[in-house]
Write a protein that holds these residues in place. Sequence first.
Motif, PDB file in Angstrom:
ATOM      1  N   GLN A  23       0.619  -1.299  -0.091  1.00 51.12           N
ATOM      2  CA  GLN A  23       0.105  -0.067   0.013  1.00 51.12           C
ATOM      3  C   GLN A  23       0.704   1.200  -0.140  1.00 51.12           C
ATOM      4  O   GLN A  23       0.229   2.302   0.035  1.00 51.12           O
ATOM      5  N   GLU A  24       2.308   1.009  -0.065  1.00 52.07           N
ATOM      6  CA  GLU A  24       3.088   2.177  -0.078  1.00 52.07           C
ATOM      7  C   GLU A  24       2.677   3.485  -0.961  1.00 52.07           C
ATOM      8  O   GLU A  24       2.536   4.606  -0.581  1.00 52.07           O
ATOM      9  N   ILE A  25       2.502   3.184  -2.052  1.00 54.98           N
ATOM     10  CA  ILE A  25       2.035   4.393  -3.173  1.00 54.98           C
ATOM     11  C   ILE A  25       0.714   4.970  -2.804  1.00 54.98           C
ATOM     12  O   ILE A  25       0.771   5.949  -2.774  1.00 54.98           O
ATOM     13  N   PRO A  26      -0.395   4.058  -2.857  1.00 52.46           N
ATOM     14  CA  PRO A  26      -1.728   4.744  -2.198  1.00 52.46           C
ATOM     15  C   PRO A  26      -1.556   5.538  -0.858  1.00 52.46           C
ATOM     16  O   PRO A  26      -2.287   6.537  -0.843  1.00 52.46           O
ATOM     17  N   GLU A  27      -0.846   4.981  -0.165  1.00 56.01           N
ATOM     18  CA  GLU A  27      -0.753   5.456   1.260  1.00 56.01           C
ATOM     19  C   GLU A  27       0.145   6.964   1.119  1.00 56.01           C
ATOM     20  O   GLU A  27      -0.378   7.988   1.991  1.00 56.01           O
ATOM     21  N   LEU A  28       1.148   6.980   0.346  1.00 62.58           N
ATOM     22  CA  LEU A  28       1.655   8.214   0.127  1.00 62.58           C
ATOM     23  C   LEU A  28       0.837   9.364  -0.667  1.00 62.58           C
ATOM     24  O   LEU A  28       0.726  10.426   0.006  1.00 62.58           O
ATOM     25  N   ILE A  29       0.024   8.847  -1.567  1.00 62.74           N
ATOM     26  CA  ILE A  29      -0.971   9.875  -2.300  1.00 62.74           C
ATOM     27  C   ILE A  29      -1.913  10.285  -1.144  1.00 62.74           C
ATOM     28  O   ILE A  29      -2.438  11.530  -0.933  1.00 62.74           O
ATOM     29  N   SER A  30      -2.465   9.445  -0.478  1.00 65.79           N
ATOM     30  CA  SER A  30      -3.484   9.426   0.643  1.00 65.79           C
ATOM     31  C   SER A  30      -2.897  10.481   1.509  1.00 65.79           C
ATOM     32  O   SER A  30      -3.794  11.478   2.128  1.00 65.79           O
ATOM     33  N   SER A  31      -1.687  10.668   2.089  1.00 64.10           N
ATOM     34  CA  SER A  31      -1.249  11.448   2.892  1.00 64.10           C
ATOM     35  C   SER A  31      -1.279  12.819   2.378  1.00 64.10           C
ATOM     36  O   SER A  31      -1.431  13.811   3.224  1.00 64.10           O
ATOM     37  N   LEU A  32      -0.704  13.042   1.069  1.00 61.31           N
ATOM     38  CA  LEU A  32      -0.738  14.441   0.569  1.00 61.31           C
ATOM     39  C   LEU A  32      -2.334  14.896   0.480  1.00 61.31           C
ATOM     40  O   LEU A  32      -2.564  15.863   0.627  1.00 61.31           O
ATOM     41  N   PHE A  33      -3.273  14.028   0.263  1.00 66.16           N
ATOM     42  CA  PHE A  33      -4.569  14.343  -0.025  1.00 66.16           C
ATOM     43  C   PHE A  33      -5.135  14.948   1.371  1.00 66.16           C
ATOM     44  O   PHE A  33      -5.793  15.670   1.386  1.00 66.16           O
ATOM     45  N   ARG A  34      -4.947  13.959   2.452  1.00 67.29           N
ATOM     46  CA  ARG A  34      -5.230  14.201   3.620  1.00 67.29           C
ATOM     47  C   ARG A  34      -4.743  15.644   4.132  1.00 67.29           C
ATOM     48  O   ARG A  34      -5.400  16.625   4.873  1.00 67.29           O
ATOM     49  N   ARG A  35      -3.579  15.879   3.907  1.00 66.76           N
ATOM     50  CA  ARG A  35      -2.953  17.182   4.276  1.00 66.76           C
ATOM     51  C   ARG A  35      -3.674  18.595   3.388  1.00 66.76           C
ATOM     52  O   ARG A  35      -3.790  19.467   4.109  1.00 66.76           O
ATOM     53  N   ALA A  36      -3.757  18.204   2.190  1.00 60.11           N
ATOM     54  CA  ALA A  36      -4.445  19.218   1.644  1.00 60.11           C
ATOM     55  C   ALA A  36      -6.003  19.531   1.979  1.00 60.11           C
ATOM     56  O   ALA A  36      -6.303  20.632   2.160  1.00 60.11           O
ATOM     57  N   ILE A  37      -6.629  18.517   2.346  1.00 62.86           N
ATOM     58  CA  ILE A  37      -8.067  18.722   2.816  1.00 62.86           C
ATOM     59  C   ILE A  37      -7.895  19.410   4.056  1.00 62.86           C
ATOM     60  O   ILE A  37      -8.564  20.026   4.479  1.00 62.86           O
TER      61      ILE A  37
END
Length: 136
Positions: free
Chosen positions: A100-114
């Motif tokens: 899950q490393e790639i989707p987790e990385l993207i998810s962390s960016l999304f969460r921070r932007a939100i």
Amino acid sequence: MEEELRYVGAETGGAAVLDMALLSHQLAYYLGVWHGARVCESEGLGIDLFASLLPPQDPAAHLARRISEHDYDQPGATLEVWNAALDRILEQAQTNKINQEIPELISSLFRRAIALGHGHRDIATVIEVLRGSLGT
């Protein structure tokens, strides 16, 4: 663009699986666009030049143009919508024991932007997280 129908089998979940696979590809591709935009900015090159190197009809070119123009306020789909799709991708990966490393990385960016208040804006606004700014 001409649409092509494909039979994916008798199981009704096949189309959803392919949708997740295509979204995974697109999100990873966007990750490269965000990073590429920061590379250009760090070297004093315009993101508009970067965008011009991408095929005009490519969604990545559209993303790069939005970043270049700081055009985040009339999204086709909001960052919150993209994040909900990504949550499903993460759930599927966890269930099926996929790294899950790639989707987790993207998810962390999304969460921070939100968290910065960009959930109602275009996905391009993720660049503001990578810039380390509180851009609105």
